[in-house]
Scaffold this active site. Sequence first.
Site, PDB file in Angstrom:
ATOM      1  CE  LYS A 227      -4.497  -1.547   1.512  1.00  0.00           C
ATOM      2  NZ  LYS A 227      -5.594  -1.452   2.487  1.00  0.00           N
ATOM      3  NE  ARG A 261      -8.203  -8.066   0.777  1.00  0.00           N
ATOM      4  CZ  ARG A 261      -7.860  -7.212  -0.188  1.00  0.00           C
ATOM      5  NH1 ARG A 261      -6.888  -6.329   0.030  1.00  0.00           N
ATOM      6  NH2 ARG A 261      -8.475  -7.244  -1.353  1.00  0.00           N
TER       7      ARG A 261
END
Length: 281
Positions: A227, A261
């Site tokens: 991210k 995740r």
Amino acid sequence: MDFQIPFTIHTNSGLISLEKPIVMAIINITPDSFYTSCKSMTQHEVLLTAEKAIGDGASILDIGGYSTRPGAPDVSMDEEIQRISNALKWIRKEFPSIPISVDTFRSEVAEIAIENGADIINDISGGTLDEAMFSTIAKLNVPYILMHMRGTPATMQSMTKYDNLLSEIIHFFEEKIRILTLSGVNDIILDPGFGFAKTLEQNYELLKKLPYLQQLGYPLLAGISHKSMLYKLLGEDAAHTLNATTAANTIALMNGVSILRVHDVKEAIEAIKIVEETKAQ
């Protein structure tokens, strides 16, 4: 304080134990995913990705048909349904017993996904973008991943002002959990929503303060993989943040996360093994 966290998730594919942390593998069926290896996946590529993830140790596959990166174009419901339904059909035929989560904020997509073999609904909006989501989850009687976010994927980065980040996230979860449990939903997983309506600094504050979320009494999921909180800090691009992802995942595990995740399953499994061995000593 010792908070008692549920150690199992009940799915149509069987019980998932959370006594030790597990890995959820990301399979994005979108043509514009920020992670290059997930772009424009054909049936063959979807199955290869699923096979590798399962072989590397993933306990859950998470299928997404709607890109939620900032600035991503809208996707019609019909297109999202087609993408997810195809992937579910392909994966279910080859891997009938693997638990599958579907990443959607639309209740109609969620219902069709469950009908087509999905086990879990992963809602980035925490029920804020579709008022029918909670009642749909209750009707379907499936596990629900409740994520914290403000606004929409298009507006969330302009909604990062908090008086107290942690308190407001906890209040958000408490209110949503109250509604869900009154509706009869028992299997709830909390995702603090790294990168969603949070600045770079707020993401790291949240990573540090994850243990406070354990007081809510539900398993925590962290979705940090590749991210912007990683690549913007390091001056890299998303594809070159595997090492940073592993570092952040390790911190998340040390701070009480039960599910990672990720795009890179093998490395996440290795992080879990090292953290678990450290805790055992």
